[in-house]
Scaffold this motif. Structure first.
Motif, PDB file in Angstrom:
ATOM      1  N   GLU A  57      19.993  10.579  10.738  1.00 15.51           N
ATOM      2  CA  GLU A  57      18.953  11.352  10.039  1.00 15.51           C
ATOM      3  C   GLU A  57      19.187  12.849  10.249  1.00 15.51           C
ATOM      4  N   ILE A  58      19.603  13.219  11.449  1.00 14.84           N
ATOM      5  CA  ILE A  58      19.895  14.635  11.720  1.00 14.84           C
ATOM      6  C   ILE A  58      21.028  15.116  10.809  1.00 14.84           C
ATOM      7  N   VAL A  59      22.102  14.336  10.743  1.00  9.17           N
ATOM      8  CA  VAL A  59      23.255  14.717   9.917  1.00  9.17           C
ATOM      9  C   VAL A  59      22.838  14.818   8.448  1.00  9.17           C
ATOM     10  N   ASP A  60      22.066  13.846   7.987  1.00 14.29           N
ATOM     11  CA  ASP A  60      21.662  13.863   6.581  1.00 14.29           C
ATOM     12  C   ASP A  60      20.758  15.061   6.298  1.00 14.29           C
ATOM     13  N   MET A  61      19.829  15.349   7.216  1.00 19.32           N
ATOM     14  CA  MET A  61      18.951  16.514   7.023  1.00 19.32           C
ATOM     15  C   MET A  61      19.778  17.800   6.962  1.00 19.32           C
ATOM     16  N   ILE A  62      20.812  17.889   7.768  1.00 20.87           N
ATOM     17  CA  ILE A  62      21.682  19.080   7.733  1.00 20.87           C
ATOM     18  C   ILE A  62      22.400  19.137   6.384  1.00 20.87           C
ATOM     19  N   GLN A  63      22.930  18.001   5.972  1.00 18.69           N
ATOM     20  CA  GLN A  63      23.652  17.985   4.681  1.00 18.69           C
ATOM     21  C   GLN A  63      22.739  18.315   3.505  1.00 18.69           C
ATOM     22  N   GLN A  64      21.471  17.931   3.619  1.00 25.23           N
ATOM     23  CA  GLN A  64      20.521  18.187   2.519  1.00 25.23           C
ATOM     24  C   GLN A  64      19.792  19.512   2.735  1.00 25.23           C
ATOM     25  N   ASN A  65      20.305  20.360   3.603  1.00 22.56           N
ATOM     26  CA  ASN A  65      19.720  21.681   3.887  1.00 22.56           C
ATOM     27  C   ASN A  65      18.230  21.598   4.245  1.00 22.56           C
ATOM     28  N   GLY A  66      17.871  20.557   4.984  1.00 20.01           N
ATOM     29  CA  GLY A  66      16.493  20.427   5.465  1.00 20.01           C
ATOM     30  C   GLY A  66      15.511  19.913   4.424  1.00 20.01           C
ATOM     31  N   ASP A  67      16.018  19.402   3.308  1.00 21.54           N
ATOM     32  CA  ASP A  67      15.123  18.884   2.259  1.00 21.54           C
ATOM     33  C   ASP A  67      14.815  17.404   2.540  1.00 21.54           C
ATOM     34  N   GLU A  68      13.638  17.168   3.118  1.00 20.41           N
ATOM     35  CA  GLU A  68      13.331  15.796   3.546  1.00 20.41           C
ATOM     36  C   GLU A  68      13.152  14.852   2.357  1.00 20.41           C
ATOM     37  N   GLU A  69      12.775  15.421   1.205  1.00 26.51           N
ATOM     38  CA  GLU A  69      12.636  14.584   0.009  1.00 26.51           C
ATOM     39  C   GLU A  69      13.975  13.926  -0.339  1.00 26.51           C
ATOM     40  N   LYS A  70      15.049  14.715  -0.205  1.00 23.08           N
ATOM     41  CA  LYS A  70      16.373  14.170  -0.540  1.00 23.08           C
ATOM     42  C   LYS A  70      16.775  13.077   0.445  1.00 23.08           C
ATOM     43  N   CYS A  71      16.312  13.195   1.674  1.00 18.69           N
ATOM     44  CA  CYS A  71      16.627  12.158   2.674  1.00 18.69           C
ATOM     45  C   CYS A  71      15.843  10.875   2.408  1.00 18.69           C
ATOM     46  N   GLN A  72      14.868  10.962   1.522  1.00 14.90           N
ATOM     47  CA  GLN A  72      14.075   9.775   1.171  1.00 14.90           C
ATOM     48  C   GLN A  72      14.747   8.970   0.061  1.00 14.90           C
ATOM     49  N   ARG A  73      15.960   9.403  -0.373  1.00 14.77           N
ATOM     50  CA  ARG A  73      16.588   8.750  -1.532  1.00 14.77           C
ATOM     51  C   ARG A  73      16.904   7.284  -1.283  1.00 14.77           C
ATOM     52  N   SER A  74      17.123   6.913  -0.026  1.00 10.52           N
ATOM     53  CA  SER A  74      17.379   5.495   0.279  1.00 10.52           C
ATOM     54  C   SER A  74      17.169   5.261   1.769  1.00 10.52           C
ATOM     55  N   ILE A  75      17.094   3.984   2.140  1.00  7.85           N
ATOM     56  CA  ILE A  75      16.941   3.670   3.558  1.00  7.85           C
ATOM     57  C   ILE A  75      18.199   4.118   4.302  1.00  7.85           C
ATOM     58  N   MET A 209      25.324  21.104  13.436  1.00  3.09           N
ATOM     59  CA  MET A 209      25.435  21.925  12.226  1.00  3.09           C
ATOM     60  C   MET A 209      26.748  22.729  12.239  1.00  3.09           C
ATOM     61  N   GLN A 210      27.038  23.372  13.360  1.00  2.00           N
ATOM     62  CA  GLN A 210      28.276  24.171  13.451  1.00  2.00           C
ATOM     63  C   GLN A 210      29.505  23.280  13.310  1.00  2.00           C
ATOM     64  N   PHE A 211      29.455  22.123  13.957  1.00  2.00           N
ATOM     65  CA  PHE A 211      30.573  21.185  13.889  1.00  2.00           C
ATOM     66  C   PHE A 211      30.825  20.749  12.436  1.00  2.00           C
ATOM     67  N   MET A 212      29.736  20.623  11.680  1.00  2.00           N
ATOM     68  CA  MET A 212      29.848  20.202  10.282  1.00  2.00           C
ATOM     69  C   MET A 212      30.199  21.362   9.361  1.00  2.00           C
ATOM     70  N   GLY A 213      30.299  22.544   9.930  1.00  2.00           N
ATOM     71  CA  GLY A 213      30.655  23.720   9.128  1.00  2.00           C
ATOM     72  C   GLY A 213      29.518  24.208   8.251  1.00  2.00           C
ATOM     73  N   LYS A 214      28.283  23.959   8.675  1.00  2.00           N
ATOM     74  CA  LYS A 214      27.126  24.408   7.898  1.00  2.00           C
ATOM     75  C   LYS A 214      26.461  25.580   8.612  1.00  2.00           C
ATOM     76  N   ASN A 215      25.668  26.313   7.862  1.00  2.00           N
ATOM     77  CA  ASN A 215      24.962  27.439   8.451  1.00  2.00           C
ATOM     78  C   ASN A 215      23.546  27.474   7.876  1.00  2.00           C
ATOM     79  N   LEU A 216      22.609  26.993   8.641  1.00  2.00           N
ATOM     80  CA  LEU A 216      21.227  26.940   8.161  1.00  2.00           C
ATOM     81  C   LEU A 216      20.373  27.895   8.993  1.00  2.00           C
ATOM     82  N   ASP A 217      19.359  28.458   8.361  1.00  2.00           N
ATOM     83  CA  ASP A 217      18.566  29.432   9.135  1.00  2.00           C
ATOM     84  C   ASP A 217      17.556  28.737  10.056  1.00  2.00           C
TER      85      ASP A 217
END
Ligand code: A3P
Length: 296
Positions: A57-75, A209-217
């Protein structure tokens, strides 16, 4: 753990190189071993009950830039193909991964020696989460009780022996953790501890987040911390396994999101078991530099 003939086929375990795995996984072994990883695959690796769902869930939230709605797309079980999973006639983990567009996030419980070799050859990124053995054993025991697709664990005392002897699916906790720990400097492995995530989620999420190469505020990070808390994930039908039929996971016996704490082992281990476990731990983990936190 005694495998009786009355046990349904689903609970049957078979061995690969001395490691017990679900029979359907072993029956599908050649497909799993020849799986073709891609260089941009991210593989989430854990011993069972070490916080797999949490890190997913942490990885998915990072990939979706913190958009929890997008994480609701499937179980959550459907978001990241489980490489060694096989349950015919459903598509296997390998088939699901093959059908997934890159960049892929996949997951596995396999020990290093059983991982499909292409993951090493393609120098993929690995995210390993380790949890202290005592809490892991407790969590696995309750999971065995509620899971209708794993063998019956017997009593706590019986399960204690089964676990320390590595006679559970995916094998010995000791060998699993040691194996991944030893690989961490040779490959792109971010090695995390359940206890650290519990103690300082923001700090550990930042590392992921850093390991995944993302940068979120900061605001997004704080939101990810909140949305991936035990309390939130326990209520979230996309993460709490409430959609899984009772014939597979019977949550009236024990919930999947059970306690989510560090140190529950103290409510299960007798003084004698604890002393014995510490001796066995010292012996089995001799020579490794890994250090676990047993309470917060
Ligand atoms: P407990 O049985 O100790 O409660 P896995 O996903 O690898 O099967 O691991 C399940 C364990 O992780 C369970 O442990 C579960 O409660 C815990 N867990 C799941 N989400 C969590 C979260 N957000 N915070 C803390 N623990 C979590």
């Amino acid at each position: 753990m005694v495998l009786t003939s009355e046990m349904s086929k689903q609970t049957e375990l078979k061995e690969v190189a001395g490691i017990l795995l679900q029979a359907a996984t072993v029956d599908n072994w050649s497909q799993i071993q020849t799986f073709e990883a891609k260089p941009d695959d991210l593989l989430i690796c854990t011993y069972p009950k070490s916080g797999t769902t949490w890190i997913q869930e942490i990885v998915d939230m990072i990939q979706q830039n913190g958009d929890e709605e997008k994480c609701q797309r499937s179980i959550i079980q459907h978001r990241h193909p489980f490489i060694e999973w096989a349950q015919p006639p459903q598509p296997s983990g390998v088939e699901k991964a093959d059908a997934m567009p890159a960049p892929r996030t996949l997951r596995t419980h396999l020990p290093t020696q059983l991982l499909p070799p292409s993951f090493w050859e393609k120098n993929c990124k690995f995210l390993y989460v380790a949890r202290n053995a005592k809490d892991c054993m407790v969590s696995y025991y309750h999971f065995h009780r509620m899971s209708q697709v794993l063998p019956d664990p017997g009593t706590w005392d019986e399960y204690f022996e089964t676990f320390i002897n590595g006679k559970v699916s995916w094998g010995s906790w000791f060998d699993h953790v040691k194996g991944w720990w030893e690989m961490r400097d040779r490959y792109q492995i971010l090695f995390l501890f359940y206890e650290d995530i519990k103690r300082n989620p923001k700090h550990e999420i930042q590392k992921v987040m850093q390991f995944m190469g993302k940068n979120l505020d900061e605001v997004v990070l704080d939101k990810i911390v909140q949305e991936t808390s035990f309390e939130k994930m326990k209520e979230n039908p996309m993460t709490n396994r409430s959609t899984v039929p009772k014939s597979i996971l019977d949550q009236s016996i024990s919930p999947f999101m059970r306690k989510g704490i560090v140190g529950d082992w103290k409510n299960h281990f007798t003084v004698a078991q604890n002393e014995r476990f510490d001796e066995i731990y010292k012996e089995k983990m001799k020579g490794t530099s890994i250090n676990f936190c047993m309470e917060l």
